[in-house]
Write a protein that holds these residues in place. Structure first.
Motif, PDB file in Angstrom:
ATOM      1  N   ILE A 196       0.864  -1.183   0.000  1.00  0.00           N
ATOM      2  CA  ILE A 196       0.000   0.000   0.000  1.00  0.00           C
ATOM      3  C   ILE A 196       0.899   1.230   0.000  1.00  0.00           C
ATOM      4  CG2 ILE A 196      -1.799   1.273   1.230  1.00  0.00           C
ATOM      5  CD1 ILE A 196      -2.637  -1.447   2.438  1.00  0.00           C
ATOM      6  N   LEU A 197       0.770   2.067  -1.021  1.00  0.00           N
ATOM      7  CA  LEU A 197       1.633   3.225  -1.219  1.00  0.00           C
ATOM      8  C   LEU A 197       0.812   4.514  -1.143  1.00  0.00           C
ATOM      9  CD1 LEU A 197       3.497   1.769  -4.329  1.00  0.00           C
ATOM     10  CD2 LEU A 197       4.319   1.743  -1.967  1.00  0.00           C
ATOM     11  N   PHE A 227       6.339  10.226  -1.655  1.00  0.00           N
ATOM     12  CA  PHE A 227       6.779   9.208  -0.705  1.00  0.00           C
ATOM     13  C   PHE A 227       6.568   7.814  -1.289  1.00  0.00           C
ATOM     14  CE2 PHE A 227       6.072   6.538   3.126  1.00  0.00           C
ATOM     15  CZ  PHE A 227       7.291   6.746   3.753  1.00  0.00           C
ATOM     16  N   ALA A 228       5.534   7.658  -2.098  1.00  0.00           N
ATOM     17  CA  ALA A 228       5.288   6.368  -2.746  1.00  0.00           C
ATOM     18  C   ALA A 228       6.487   5.952  -3.595  1.00  0.00           C
ATOM     19  CB  ALA A 228       4.027   6.445  -3.602  1.00  0.00           C
ATOM     20  N   ILE A 238       9.422   4.681  -1.516  1.00  0.00           N
ATOM     21  CA  ILE A 238       9.258   3.278  -1.122  1.00  0.00           C
ATOM     22  C   ILE A 238       9.562   2.347  -2.291  1.00  0.00           C
ATOM     23  CG2 ILE A 238       7.638   1.559  -0.231  1.00  0.00           C
ATOM     24  CD1 ILE A 238       8.545   3.801   1.747  1.00  0.00           C
ATOM     25  N   LEU A 239       9.090   2.684  -3.475  1.00  0.00           N
ATOM     26  CA  LEU A 239       9.362   1.854  -4.662  1.00  0.00           C
ATOM     27  C   LEU A 239      10.863   1.784  -4.948  1.00  0.00           C
ATOM     28  CD1 LEU A 239       6.440   2.945  -7.005  1.00  0.00           C
ATOM     29  CD2 LEU A 239       6.698   0.758  -5.809  1.00  0.00           C
ATOM     30  N   ASN A 240      11.581   2.864  -4.741  1.00  0.00           N
ATOM     31  CA  ASN A 240      13.033   2.861  -4.932  1.00  0.00           C
ATOM     32  C   ASN A 240      13.727   1.960  -3.919  1.00  0.00           C
ATOM     33  OD1 ASN A 240      12.985   4.605  -7.131  1.00  0.00           O
ATOM     34  ND2 ASN A 240      13.169   6.445  -5.852  1.00  0.00           N
ATOM     35  N   ILE A 241      13.212   1.924  -2.697  1.00  0.00           N
ATOM     36  CA  ILE A 241      13.771   1.031  -1.678  1.00  0.00           C
ATOM     37  C   ILE A 241      13.573  -0.424  -2.098  1.00  0.00           C
ATOM     38  CG2 ILE A 241      13.472   0.210   0.701  1.00  0.00           C
ATOM     39  CD1 ILE A 241      12.778   3.113   1.456  1.00  0.00           C
ATOM     40  N   LEU A 248       5.266   0.417   4.187  1.00  0.00           N
ATOM     41  CA  LEU A 248       6.455   0.930   4.855  1.00  0.00           C
ATOM     42  C   LEU A 248       6.121   2.331   5.355  1.00  0.00           C
ATOM     43  CD1 LEU A 248       9.442  -0.169   2.568  1.00  0.00           C
ATOM     44  CD2 LEU A 248       8.753  -1.117   4.765  1.00  0.00           C
ATOM     45  N   VAL A 249       6.328   2.550   6.642  1.00  0.00           N
ATOM     46  CA  VAL A 249       5.919   3.813   7.253  1.00  0.00           C
ATOM     47  C   VAL A 249       7.034   4.328   8.164  1.00  0.00           C
ATOM     48  CG1 VAL A 249       3.464   3.223   7.177  1.00  0.00           C
ATOM     49  CG2 VAL A 249       4.811   2.626   9.198  1.00  0.00           C
TER      50      VAL A 249
END
Length: 296
Positions: free
Chosen positions: A190-191, A200-201, A204-207, A239-240
């Motif tokens: 969930i992004l 921020f989405a 997270i995708l880059n991580i 991821l938060v």
């Protein structure tokens, strides 16, 4: 009437109140000032025909009104001075939804305690809304994640923190003490936010990409609150920022994870040409609170 005449009129009023309250001409300047005031008004304010001076009827009314005028001027002076020093007035602060956990509540509480006469107007906005609002002077400070990039704005770091997993409290992943991020590629991520992008989405995708995968199943939520609600009902994982785990949320559990974790940051953003003292008082309070919370 010139500005100089206005100043002299105020001085004459001060002289008049001093003499009227004591019924005594202390200095020749007082006598001259009142004589000029009487000449300007065309009335007698002080009866000098007896051995002891006394106010005329017009003088009594002027004394009452003059006291009120001088008291208002004094109050206005004190009020303006407090605003100029940042102890009164108002400050408009916007923040991203995930900032409502962790350090921000402590910052707000500390600022209100230190500056109780400053009205804080608080509003939640995503980064794009904050950027537009602060540039157009609709807000004074934007608390963004990670920061706002614009030549008109100055950004100061507030807090850097690691990321953690947010899971449904019924998720089988809770059986693992420290899940490996690379092993979660089959999970629904969930992004947020859905837009604007990049955001921020994309962080997270880059991580995930650093861990060698792109989530095949993605659900985009418009904001953090919606995303964490979807987690609570088992739609997927997210991821938060670690700070959000400080507040209990029904249906949600948190876990550290093993893998690439560059963390996430909060920043204070404001116009470079904004010199209002309230803003700098808020920055100092925020930095002091963050510094105290970092200490073991």
């Amino acid at each position: 009437m010139t500005d100089r005449d206005d100043v002299m009129d105020l001085r004459r009023l001060v002289y008049f109140v001093a003499v009227a309250e004591e019924l005594h001409f202390g200095r020749a300047a007082s006598r001259l000032a009142i004589a000029q005031l009487e000449s300007d008004l065309g009335v007698m304010l002080i009866d000098r025909s007896r051995s002891q001076i006394r106010l005329t009827q017009a003088g009594s009314v002027l004394l009452e009104r003059a006291r009120d005028v001088l008291e208002r001027l004094d109050r206005t002076h004190r009020e303006i001075k407090r605003i100029g020093e940042g102890f009164s007035g108002h400050l408009r602060v916007a923040f991203v939804g995930s900032a409502t956990y962790g350090v921000l509540p402590s910052v707000i509480q500390a600022f209100r305690s230190a500056y109780p006469d400053v009205e804080l107007a608080l509003s939640a906005m995503n980064n794009a809304e904050q950027k537009r609002a602060v540039i157009q002077r609709e807000i004074d400070i934007a608390i963004a994640r990670p920061s706002l990039d614009d030549e008109e704005l100055k950004s100061e770091p507030l807090l850097h923190e690691p990321l953690i997993l947010a899971l449904s409290d019924t998720s089988p992943l809770l059986e693992q003490q420290v899940p490996r991020l690379a092993a979660l590629k089959a999970e629904t991520f969930i992004l947020y936010p859905r837009k604007p992008r990049p955001s921020f989405a994309d962080h997270i995708l880059n991580i995930c990409l650093e861990e060698g995968f792109i989530p095949k199943s993605q659900v985009l939520a418009q904001d953090y609150q919606t995303a964490i609600s979807l987690v609570s009902v088992g739609v997927g994982i997210a991821l938060v920022p670690k700070s959000v785990s400080e507040a209990e949320r029904p249906g949600v559990a948190y876990r550290a994870y093993e893998g690439h974790n560059p963390g996430t940051a909060l920043s204070l953003n404001y116009r470079r040409d904004n010199r209002m003292p309230h803003l700098f008082n808020f920055l100092k309070v925020a930095q002091d609170v963050t510094r105290r919370q970092r200490k073991p």
